[in-house]
Design an enzyme around this catalytic site. Structure first.
Site, PDB file in Angstrom:
ATOM      1  N   LYS A  77       0.857  -1.226   0.030  1.00 50.02           N
ATOM      2  CA  LYS A  77       0.072   0.008   0.069  1.00 50.02           C
ATOM      3  C   LYS A  77       0.796   1.322  -0.129  1.00 50.02           C
ATOM      4  O   LYS A  77       2.004   1.400   0.590  1.00 50.02           O
ATOM      5  CB  LYS A  77      -0.830   0.108   1.301  1.00 50.02           C
ATOM      6  CG  LYS A  77      -2.059   1.032   1.166  1.00 50.02           C
ATOM      7  CD  LYS A  77      -2.867   0.937   2.258  1.00 50.02           C
ATOM      8  CE  LYS A  77      -4.002   2.091   2.405  1.00 50.02           C
ATOM      9  NZ  LYS A  77      -4.779   1.758   3.695  1.00 50.02           N
ATOM     10  N   SER A 152      -9.752   2.117   2.750  1.00 51.14           N
ATOM     11  CA  SER A 152      -8.653   2.876   1.870  1.00 51.14           C
ATOM     12  C   SER A 152      -7.892   1.942   1.386  1.00 51.14           C
ATOM     13  O   SER A 152      -7.191   2.279   0.493  1.00 51.14           O
ATOM     14  CB  SER A 152      -7.992   3.842   2.775  1.00 51.14           C
ATOM     15  OG  SER A 152      -7.362   3.234   3.783  1.00 51.14           O
ATOM     16  N   SER A 176     -10.176  -0.272   6.968  1.00 47.48           N
ATOM     17  CA  SER A 176      -9.502  -0.170   5.717  1.00 47.48           C
ATOM     18  C   SER A 176      -8.697  -1.602   5.111  1.00 47.48           C
ATOM     19  O   SER A 176      -8.306  -1.436   3.976  1.00 47.48           O
ATOM     20  CB  SER A 176      -8.576   1.046   5.762  1.00 47.48           C
ATOM     21  OG  SER A 176      -9.268   2.162   5.848  1.00 47.48           O
TER      22      SER A 176
END
Length: 483
Positions: A77, A152, A176
């Site tokens: 990420k 997210s 997330s």
């Protein structure tokens, strides 16, 4: 059958026996990226040259039989810093940021000899539930390209679901990892707060953020968490807890397991298809010898409100470092120091990030601190106590990972209140700091549903045991989107 249809253990055995090479796996990744990335948009930055270089080195040296993750391709990420590889947090303000150090988890993955394929798309500064707030592009759900992958960590989940990488790292501040894992039909673990070092994670809300693994199945997830867990002197919130061999807990035996199912987690607002998939999953667990009762987490109703006050307050403090002076974007239109601050931030941050900074700054301002921030902290204590009370009599808590399946792109982006309220089943877990895993448990109208299994502090081994036992009785984790 593609190489990524095999598990970590199967691929490891093939690598050790030299039936395949790390180069083959990296090639598989980039070939798949070439064929589907235009549709899903999982990545912000690819690490192609370096990845092939590492693959060749590992191939020449041979794979250590004791190193389970060696030679396997991973995506990271883009809020986790990677030395000399652009890290943006999906924001214009960090569009050209090139870190000079690795996050602790990245160092651990390098030691484990995984191969970093690239940096994955996300909501800007991890603020969002749909990966629509990224400065670069929206990510699409591999199961239905008109829908969001969740957020997210949307790029982390979509890349695994689409077969672009074998597994990935995400971060979870209010759901997330778990919500995108549910939306994309993969497995996502939010570890206990402090289990995994946050050093090198670009901070959103420091008391809530936690890094965790996203994989195709439970066993792979356990191997990845083993590799990234542990005390870190660079993170004062990391906890000195022995790193267990989580993979050893996958016995399939859950006879006598006591499950609490919060009535608040299957209440009005949860889609009927989601509710049915969770009830069916409970029947499967009952067949394996578990029992369940309805329980209550009475302060859950305050979860979303207290979460958004606390997380936004911490974000307003954390994001004050992006001022145009030290690193990142600097407004070319500023003529005074004050203008440098205001224009850099106004031009560099997206709307959702600005919204949360303003909310947090307001909640921390002198006239409102007691009414908002202090009250939210008190609610957080009550939410934490709810979990402690239930865990006195039950081993795990189970419910849906999200009240809905993946929603349409642009469906909620202009309605922040509805988007925020969708986090109702995940934020209490972050407020309490306990671990939780999302595993695929069915489909509703062709879209994946996630089962959320919540444990007591540092009970990740038990969560893996339960999730794995469930997974062995079902085939949902083997289903793949038709891209």
């Amino acid at each position: 059958m593609g190489l990524f249809d095999f598990s970590v253990k199967e691929l490891h055995d093939k690598l050790v026996k030299k039936e395949i090479s790390p180069f083959d796996l990296v090639s598989e990744s980039f070939n798949r990226i070439e064929s589907v990335e235009d549709k899903v948009g999982s990545f912000i930055t690819l690490n192609k040259e370096a990845a092939f270089g590492v693959a060749e080195e590992l191939g020449d040296a041979g794979i250590d039989p004791n190193n389970m993750l060696a030679g396997l391709p991973i995506g990271i990420k883009d809020n986790i810093v990677t030395k000399n590889l652009r890290t943006t947090a999906a924001s214009k303000i960090l569009e050209n940021f090139d870190p000079i150090y690795d996050a602790t988890v990245v160092s651990k993955l390098k030691n484990a000899q995984t191969i970093n394929i690239g940096k994955l798309n996300m909501d800007e500064f991890a603020m969002g539930s749909s990966t629509e707030t990224s400065y670069f592009h929206k990510t699409h759900n591999p199961w239905d390209l008109s829908r969001v992958p969740g957020g997210s960590s949307g790029g982390s989940a979509s890349a695994v679901a689409a077969g672009e990488v074998l597994f990935s790292l995400g971060s979870d501040t209010g759901g997330s990892i778990r919500q995108p894992a549910a939306f994309c039909g993969v497995v996502g673990m939010k570890p206990t707060y402090g289990r995994v070092s946050r050093f090198g994670l670009i901070a959103f809300a420091s008391s809530l953020d936690q890094i965790g693994p996203i994989t195709k199945n439970v066993e792979d997830n356990a191997y990845l968490l083993e590799a990234i867990s542990g005390l870190d002197a660079n993170d004062s919130t990391s906890i000195n807890q022995p790193v267990e061999r989580f993979s050893d807990s996958l016995t399939g035996d859950i006879k006598g397991l006591r499950i609490g199912v919060p009535k608040e987690y299957l209440a009005e607002g949860v889609d009927p298809g989601v509710k049915q998939a969770v009830l069916d999953a409970l029947k499967t667990l009952e067949k394996l010898g578990a029992t369940w009762d309805e329980v209550s987490l009475p302060h859950s109703e305050y979860g979303v409100a207290s979460y958004y006050i606390l997380a936004s307050s911490e974000a307003s403090s954390n994001l004050s470092r992006f001022d145009g002076v030290r690193y990142g974007y600097r407004s070319p239109n500023a003529t005074t120091l004050e203008e440098l601050y205001t224009k850099t931030r106004s031009e560099g941050f997206g709307d959702e990030v600005k919204r949360r900074i303003m909310l947090g700054t307001y909640a921390l301002s002198s006239g409102y601190y007691d009414a908002y921030y202090k009250k939210a902290q008190q609610a957080r204590t009550l939410i934490k106590q709810d979990f402690i009370n239930v865990f006195e009599n039950y081993d795990v808590i189970i419910g849906p990972s999200s009240p809905t399946t993946a929603f349409k792109i642009d469906g909620m982006i202009n309605d922040p209140i509805t988007m925020y309220s969708n986090d109702i089943l995940t934020v209490p877990i972050n407020l309490a700091g306990v671990p939780a895993i999302s595993v695929p448990c069915g489909f509703s109208d062709g879209l994946p549903v996630g089962l959320q299994i919540i444990g007591n502090y540092f009970e990740e081994s038990l969560l893996y045991k339960v999730a794995h036992a469930f997974e062995q009785e079902t085939t949902f984790h083997k289903e793949k989107p038709n891209l």
